[in-house]
Design a protein around this motif. Structure first.
Motif, PDB file in Angstrom:
ATOM      1  N   ASP A 288       0.863  -1.187   0.000  1.00 48.13           N
ATOM      2  CA  ASP A 288       0.000   0.000   0.000  1.00 48.13           C
ATOM      3  C   ASP A 288       0.899   1.236   0.000  1.00 48.13           C
ATOM      4  OD1 ASP A 288      -2.002   1.833   0.192  1.00 48.13           O
ATOM      5  OD2 ASP A 288      -2.880   1.068   2.058  1.00 48.13           O
ATOM      6  N   THR A 289       1.452   1.523  -1.168  1.00 43.12           N
ATOM      7  CA  THR A 289       2.480   2.563  -1.295  1.00 43.12           C
ATOM      8  C   THR A 289       2.053   3.903  -0.722  1.00 43.12           C
ATOM      9  OG1 THR A 289       3.154   1.482  -3.352  1.00 43.12           O
ATOM     10  CG2 THR A 289       4.054   3.669  -2.929  1.00 43.12           C
ATOM     11  N   ALA A 290       0.800   4.227  -0.825  1.00 40.77           N
ATOM     12  CA  ALA A 290       0.319   5.538  -0.370  1.00 40.77           C
ATOM     13  C   ALA A 290       0.303   5.669   1.148  1.00 40.77           C
ATOM     14  CB  ALA A 290      -1.076   5.808  -0.937  1.00 40.77           C
ATOM     15  N   ARG A 291       0.526   4.560   1.868  1.00 38.71           N
ATOM     16  CA  ARG A 291       0.537   4.614   3.345  1.00 38.71           C
ATOM     17  C   ARG A 291       1.942   4.455   3.921  1.00 38.71           C
ATOM     18  NH1 ARG A 291      -3.076   0.967   6.678  1.00 38.71           N
ATOM     19  NH2 ARG A 291      -2.003   2.180   8.272  1.00 38.71           N
ATOM     20  N   ALA A 307      -0.847  12.520   9.783  1.00 37.69           N
ATOM     21  CA  ALA A 307      -1.028  11.190   9.182  1.00 37.69           C
ATOM     22  C   ALA A 307      -0.067  10.135   9.721  1.00 37.69           C
ATOM     23  CB  ALA A 307      -0.863  11.290   7.667  1.00 37.69           C
ATOM     24  N   ILE A 308       0.935  10.517  10.535  1.00 29.78           N
ATOM     25  CA  ILE A 308       1.950   9.538  10.943  1.00 29.78           C
ATOM     26  C   ILE A 308       1.460   8.636  12.070  1.00 29.78           C
ATOM     27  CG2 ILE A 308       4.240   9.228  11.961  1.00 29.78           C
ATOM     28  CD1 ILE A 308       5.220  11.600  10.436  1.00 29.78           C
ATOM     29  N   GLN A 309       1.473   7.348  11.780  1.00 31.94           N
ATOM     30  CA  GLN A 309       1.143   6.334  12.787  1.00 31.94           C
ATOM     31  C   GLN A 309       2.415   5.848  13.478  1.00 31.94           C
ATOM     32  OE1 GLN A 309      -1.569   3.116  11.606  1.00 31.94           O
ATOM     33  NE2 GLN A 309      -0.034   1.661  12.377  1.00 31.94           N
ATOM     34  N   THR A 310       3.456   5.560  12.677  1.00 30.83           N
ATOM     35  CA  THR A 310       4.739   5.090  13.209  1.00 30.83           C
ATOM     36  C   THR A 310       5.878   5.829  12.524  1.00 30.83           C
ATOM     37  OG1 THR A 310       3.784   2.880  13.523  1.00 30.83           O
ATOM     38  CG2 THR A 310       6.186   3.067  13.653  1.00 30.83           C
ATOM     39  N   SER A 339       1.062  13.668  19.074  1.00 34.84           N
ATOM     40  CA  SER A 339      -0.071  13.521  18.157  1.00 34.84           C
ATOM     41  C   SER A 339      -0.639  12.105  18.173  1.00 34.84           C
ATOM     42  CB  SER A 339       0.363  13.879  16.730  1.00 34.84           C
ATOM     43  OG  SER A 339       0.852  15.196  16.667  1.00 34.84           O
ATOM     44  N   GLY A 340      -0.119  11.280  19.089  1.00 32.48           N
ATOM     45  CA  GLY A 340      -0.627   9.916  19.208  1.00 32.48           C
ATOM     46  C   GLY A 340       0.130   8.894  18.388  1.00 32.48           C
ATOM     47  N   GLY A 341       1.212   9.309  17.743  1.00 31.61           N
ATOM     48  CA  GLY A 341       2.011   8.373  16.954  1.00 31.61           C
ATOM     49  C   GLY A 341       3.071   7.682  17.793  1.00 31.61           C
ATOM     50  N   THR A 342       3.693   6.675  17.217  1.00 32.75           N
ATOM     51  CA  THR A 342       4.790   5.946  17.865  1.00 32.75           C
ATOM     52  C   THR A 342       6.093   6.300  17.164  1.00 32.75           C
ATOM     53  OG1 THR A 342       3.312   4.099  18.390  1.00 32.75           O
ATOM     54  CG2 THR A 342       5.682   3.650  18.466  1.00 32.75           C
ATOM     55  N   ALA A 364       8.163   6.685   7.565  1.00 29.76           N
ATOM     56  CA  ALA A 364       6.932   6.644   8.365  1.00 29.76           C
ATOM     57  C   ALA A 364       5.905   5.715   7.751  1.00 29.76           C
ATOM     58  CB  ALA A 364       6.346   8.051   8.503  1.00 29.76           C
ATOM     59  N   ILE A 365       5.140   5.082   8.638  1.00 23.17           N
ATOM     60  CA  ILE A 365       3.926   4.344   8.264  1.00 23.17           C
ATOM     61  C   ILE A 365       2.754   5.271   8.581  1.00 23.17           C
ATOM     62  CG2 ILE A 365       2.500   2.309   8.708  1.00 23.17           C
ATOM     63  CD1 ILE A 365       5.065   0.887   9.665  1.00 23.17           C
ATOM     64  N   LEU A 366       1.846   5.423   7.636  1.00 28.55           N
ATOM     65  CA  LEU A 366       0.776   6.423   7.774  1.00 28.55           C
ATOM     66  C   LEU A 366      -0.556   5.809   8.219  1.00 28.55           C
ATOM     67  CD1 LEU A 366       1.531   8.472   4.529  1.00 28.55           C
ATOM     68  CD2 LEU A 366       2.568   8.666   6.805  1.00 28.55           C
ATOM     69  N   ARG A 367      -1.351   6.633   8.897  1.00 26.53           N
ATOM     70  CA  ARG A 367      -2.677   6.197   9.355  1.00 26.53           C
ATOM     71  C   ARG A 367      -3.648   6.044   8.185  1.00 26.53           C
ATOM     72  NH1 ARG A 367      -1.686  10.327  13.453  1.00 26.53           N
ATOM     73  NH2 ARG A 367      -1.410   9.325  15.495  1.00 26.53           N
ATOM     74  N   PHE A 368      -3.473   6.881   7.183  1.00 25.55           N
ATOM     75  CA  PHE A 368      -4.356   6.859   6.019  1.00 25.55           C
ATOM     76  C   PHE A 368      -3.526   7.200   4.775  1.00 25.55           C
ATOM     77  CE2 PHE A 368      -4.836  10.793   8.470  1.00 25.55           C
ATOM     78  CZ  PHE A 368      -4.383  11.751   7.565  1.00 25.55           C
ATOM     79  N   PRO A 369      -3.995   6.839   3.607  1.00 22.34           N
ATOM     80  CA  PRO A 369      -3.213   7.047   2.381  1.00 22.34           C
ATOM     81  C   PRO A 369      -3.025   8.533   2.051  1.00 22.34           C
ATOM     82  CG  PRO A 369      -4.989   5.448   2.036  1.00 22.34           C
ATOM     83  CD  PRO A 369      -5.253   6.113   3.353  1.00 22.34           C
TER      84      PRO A 369
END
Length: 378
Positions: A288-291, A307-310, A339-342, A364-369
């Motif tokens: 999922d390249t967009a994430r 958008a950053i999850q990790t 912001s709640g990311g790791t 980074a791994i994103l929460r959404f694309p």
């Protein structure tokens, strides 16, 4: 590392006096000292003095110097830290403003003064001075006649021992010589484990090899532990984990730590968390390249859009000689967390850190694309 004294304000100025006690402490000190810091230490310098005969003799004298740091070099093979900068302390042998290189060695105290003790610096200091924060995973990579013992901790992978023994071929009349040489080899590896693995800190010991060498060594280890009443082995035999590797060399660490069954068993170690995070990133980049994104600009834009999850970032980015650049990355990590990311800070001394460095050192791994990131110039 022993903390002798500290007088500091979080996100403000202050100083610490520390004593490096082990070789690994040189690496912690390297990460702790940045350009612009002040370092005070006792150093030895050769000076020329008039001799009784009228000539001049070289004499080694101890000097107390304080330098403003311009560059820090770490020799990981010799575990020596060299700090170069201008002297700012009055001294009869080294003028104010004169360049000098301090060499930091184990058991020699020194003082670090910073204008800003940020969260990254405080974390490094805590890890260095807290014995429970040191190496929590040991890996023995083996093949017949060659073994490496690695300790993997929060900050680095260190090669604690290399064992090499000449082993004859296993056939015909040479079989007795083969068995004798193999036993000697296993004994040397056993002694390395006893010397370097502290089970009060190490969660588990992974023994990996091609073929059956790992099984033979574990059998030897347990048999000798019972025969000699080696309590540290007997009481922790459940922490001995077998794995396959293609060789006994360091490059096989990556494949060993990436095995899912091994990852499950060592999931609480920091090294495993880093390997897992990097694997998740590459999986996302493929599926999922967009994430998934990497490079300072793309990651910054992703964070601006919440958008950053990790976040994955290497510690080398915090070694920037430009104080404002270092502070930018410190603030960035804290902002992602708020912001709640790791955030995972990868050590450049780990295999996973070396991989991340090839992608600019930040990803980074994103929460959404965010498909439009590709249109933004790196």
């Amino acid at each position: 590392m022993k903390l002798v004294h500290k007088n500091m304000v979080r996100n403000g100025p202050g100083s610490v006096k520390i004593i490096p006690e082990e070789d690994d402490d040189m690496w912690h000190a390297y990460n702790l000292i940045s350009a612009g810091d002040l370092v005070q230490a006792v150093t030895v310098r050769k000076v020329l003095r008039e001799s009784a005969s009228g000539g001049r003799d070289a004499e080694r004298v101890k000097l107390k110097l304080e330098i403003k740091v311009e560059a820090v070099d770490y020799d990981k093979e010799g575990s020596v830290l060299r700090i170069r900068g201008k002297n700012i302390m009055e001294n009869e042998h080294v003028k104010i403003g004169q360049f000098h290189t301090l060499e930091v060695e184990p058991q020699r105290p020194f003082v670090i003064k910073k204008e800003i003790w940020d969260s990254i610096s405080l974390d490094i200091l805590h890890q260095a001075c807290d014995p429970t924060a040191s190496a929590d995973l040991a890996v023995v990579l083996m093949q017949e006649g060659l073994a490496h013992l690695f300790l993997i901790g929060r900050s680095m992978t260190t090669t604690q021992s290399r064992i090499e023994t000449s082993i004859p071929r296993k056939h015909g009349p040479a079989i007795a010589g083969y068995e004798s040489a193999l036993k000697k080899f296993f004994e040397n590896v056993l002694q390395a484990v006893l010397k370097h693995v502290n089970f009060k800190v190490v969660h588990c010991v992974v023994i990996a090899s091609p073929g059956f060498t790992k099984d033979q060594f574990r059998d030897y280890l347990l048999l000798e532990a019972e025969r000699r009443a080696l309590r540290q082995i007997i009481e922790n035999k459940s922490r001995l984990i077998l794995a396959h590797s293609t060789s006994g060399y360091k490059h096989s660490l990556k494949e060993v730590l990436g095995v899912p069954s091994i990852m499950t068993l060592i999931k609480d170690t920091k090294a495993a968390q880093e390997v897992r995070a990097l694997k998740d990133f590459f999986d996302m980049l493929s599926n999922d390249t967009a994430r998934a994104c990497y490079g300072p600009r793309h990651v910054e834009v992703a964070h601006e859009r919440m958008a950053i999850q990790t976040l994955l970032i290497t510690d080398s980015l915090f070694k920037n000689a430009d104080v404002s650049t270092r502070q930018k990355y410190v603030n960035f990590v804290e902002s992602v967390k708020n912001s709640g990311g790791t955030a995972h800070i990868f050590s450049s001394m780990h295999v996973s850190g070396e991989q991340l460095a090839q992608l600019s050192g930040i990803a980074a791994i994103l929460r959404f694309p965010l498909p439009d990131l590709e249109d933004i110039e790196m």
